[in-house]
Design an enzyme around this catalytic site. Structure first.
Site, mmCIF file in Angstrom:
data_model
loop_
_atom_site.group_PDB
_atom_site.id
_atom_site.type_symbol
_atom_site.label_atom_id
_atom_site.label_comp_id
_atom_site.label_asym_id
_atom_site.label_seq_id
_atom_site.Cartn_x
_atom_site.Cartn_y
_atom_site.Cartn_z
ATOM 1 N N TRP A 102 0.822 -1.216 0.000
ATOM 2 C CA TRP A 102 0.000 0.000 0.000
ATOM 3 C C TRP A 102 0.853 1.263 0.000
ATOM 4 O O TRP A 102 0.587 2.208 -0.743
ATOM 5 C CB TRP A 102 -0.965 0.011 1.183
ATOM 6 C CG TRP A 102 -2.110 -0.946 0.989
ATOM 7 C CD1 TRP A 102 -2.432 -2.008 1.775
ATOM 8 C CD2 TRP A 102 -3.076 -0.931 -0.078
ATOM 9 N NE1 TRP A 102 -3.534 -2.652 1.269
ATOM 10 C CE2 TRP A 102 -3.948 -2.021 0.138
ATOM 11 C CE3 TRP A 102 -3.286 -0.117 -1.186
ATOM 12 C CZ2 TRP A 102 -5.011 -2.310 -0.710
ATOM 13 C CZ3 TRP A 102 -4.347 -0.402 -2.039
ATOM 14 C CH2 TRP A 102 -5.200 -1.491 -1.796
ATOM 15 N N ASP A 172 -1.269 6.627 6.410
ATOM 16 C CA ASP A 172 -2.420 5.878 5.917
ATOM 17 C C ASP A 172 -2.758 4.869 7.013
ATOM 18 O O ASP A 172 -2.033 3.904 7.225
ATOM 19 C CB ASP A 172 -2.055 5.166 4.606
ATOM 20 C CG ASP A 172 -3.181 4.252 4.099
ATOM 21 O OD1 ASP A 172 -4.228 4.148 4.772
ATOM 22 O OD2 ASP A 172 -2.993 3.636 3.020
ATOM 23 N N LYS A 196 -12.392 -0.979 6.752
ATOM 24 C CA LYS A 196 -11.660 -2.003 7.480
ATOM 25 C C LYS A 196 -12.155 -2.036 8.925
ATOM 26 O O LYS A 196 -12.576 -3.061 9.421
ATOM 27 C CB LYS A 196 -10.151 -1.744 7.464
ATOM 28 C CG LYS A 196 -9.367 -1.919 6.160
ATOM 29 C CD LYS A 196 -10.105 -1.966 4.908
ATOM 30 C CE LYS A 196 -9.373 -2.289 3.632
ATOM 31 N NZ LYS A 196 -8.264 -1.490 3.206
HETATM 32 C C1 LIG Z 1 -7.700 -1.120 1.883
HETATM 33 C C2 LIG Z 1 -6.548 -0.204 1.930
HETATM 34 C C3 LIG Z 1 -6.340 0.778 0.945
HETATM 35 C C4 LIG Z 1 -7.243 0.915 -0.261
HETATM 36 O O1 LIG Z 1 -8.482 1.429 0.050
HETATM 37 P P1 LIG Z 1 -9.536 1.772 -1.097
HETATM 38 O O2 LIG Z 1 -10.769 2.019 -0.318
HETATM 39 O O3 LIG Z 1 -9.634 0.608 -2.019
HETATM 40 O O4 LIG Z 1 -9.091 2.990 -1.789
HETATM 41 C C5 LIG Z 1 -5.248 1.606 1.084
HETATM 42 N N1 LIG Z 1 -4.407 1.514 2.121
HETATM 43 C C6 LIG Z 1 -4.578 0.580 3.087
HETATM 44 C C7 LIG Z 1 -3.616 0.508 4.220
HETATM 45 C C8 LIG Z 1 -5.648 -0.306 3.014
HETATM 46 O O5 LIG Z 1 -5.810 -1.240 3.973
#
Ligand SMILES: *Cc1c(COP(=O)(O)O)cnc(C)c1O
Length: 360
Positions: A102, A172, A196
């Protein structure tokens, strides 16, 4: 009705009480005669939901007054572009720490909007650890330093907050926000997709320190300009109203359980149970450096990968789904966010134990 034990990495399992409340409110939210889905985002009912959800998120995370909480659309992948559009213009460059798939994606996307410096990476070792802080090469000229606090795919979590001096820290936190208490004041920006650990997909939480507003590149779409959204309380465009409402119910549930200290204890117990079993097993193994193991996404491999299909099939027969690892990582992954009960992790461990016995 029978519900499965859902180990999906996201969208992920939600507290059952939240789903039941949403079902109860479906046709008529609190005597309004409307579903939340049908409400004007500028009407008093939804304005109330928005204000309460924002207040609750601020309360749970202890967000200081000099930060704005935005509820945007686009998810974390869109934020990979929106964030540099809003921040990188201050100096034209940014530092990225790459500790998994990511954060690597984040860095590549940011390169479209300025100069990106790779400050540290654990790619050479297969993204199995956090790059140690003393190896980060930070540039004083960076507009910010970006990292991912929990790499959902590799199952690598950063259990410490990096200090970056005067350069704002950006994280993030899509897959570990609300999993433990957090000192928000250490960050310039925190962003996280909700699906999540906070609710359904569709809403992205962005927490921005005030002094970082107002630096957007001219090309930044207005709907993604942090300052414009901050001035209009996330209402420059129609916000993802229903997702915000469900997130509000999840936050109420988290508060009722005892808030983030209680979440940390709950998540620690689940993760320890699973890692402890894996570490003592002859069939299963985890490859992540011990101190960087994720409490949210537990990755593991069968020593005989020829048994993967049988393992997944047997799990499904016992009502456990979504244990297959991400296609880029292989193996297995159990995502055990806040809403995953301890008893469900115990059910998984019991199954793994039984599987090991019958296959060796
Ligand atoms: C799931 C996730 C993403 C992507 O999220 P989207 O909603 O598909 O844009 C980005 N970073 C992390 C750490 C994630 O777990």
């Amino acid at each position: 009705m029978s519900r499965v034990i859902n180990f999906s990495s996201g969208p992920a399992t939600l507290p059952e009480s939240v789903l039941l409340q949403a079902a109860k409110d479906m046709l008529d939210w609190r005597g309004s005669g409307m579903s939340v889905m049908e409400m004007s985002h500028r009407g008093p009912e939804f304005m109330d939901i928005l204000a309460q959800t924002q207040a609750l998120l601020r309360e749970l995370l202890g967000v200081p007054d000099n930060y704005t909480v935005l509820f945007l659309q686009g998810g974390a992948i869109a934020e990979n572009a929106i964030l540099p559009m809003n921040l990188i213009g201050r100096t034209g460059q940014a530092d990225y720490v790459v500790n998994g798939v990511w954060s690597q994606k984040s860095m590549r996307e940011a390169g479209k909007y300025g100069q990106v410096n790779l400050a540290a990476s654990s790619e050479d070792s297969g993204f199995l650890a956090m790059p140690p802080k003393d190896q980060w090469r930070l540039s004083p000229q960076a507009a910010y330093v970006h990292y991912c606090s929990n790499e959902t795919i590799g199952g690598v979590e950063c259990h410490w907050i990096p200090s970056t001096g005067n350069v704002p820290l950006v994280a993030d936190m899509s897959s570990n926000i609300l999993s433990a208490p957090l000192d928000v004041s250490k960050f310039g920006v925190i962003y996280a997709g909700a699906q999540k650990n906070m609710g359904p997909s569709g809403v992205t939480v962005v927490i921005v320190r005030h002094d970082l507003l107002g630096h957007a590149l001219p090309i930044t779409p207005s709907a993604f300009n942090y300052q414009i959204q901050a001035e209009q309380d996330s209402m420059y465009n129609t916000p993802p109203t229903y997702a915000i409402y469900i997130m509000g119910l999840v936050l109420q549930h988290v508060k009722a359980q005892g808030g983030l200290p209680a979440m940390l204890e709950h998540n620690q117990r689940k993760a320890e149970l699973l890692y402890d079993f894996i570490d003592h097993s002859r069939m299963f193994s985890n490859r992540v450096a011990r101190q960087d193991r994720s409490r949210m996404n537990v990755t593991f491999f069968l020593r005989d990968e020829g048994l993967n299909a049988a393992f997944l099939e047997g799990a499904k027969a016992q009502g456990m789904v979504q244990l297959r690892g991400h296609r880029s990582a292989g193996g297995m992954r159990a995502s055990i966010y806040n809403a995953m009960p301890l008893a469900s992790v115990q059910t998984l461990v019991n199954y793994m134990h039984q599987f090991e016995k019958t296959h060796t």
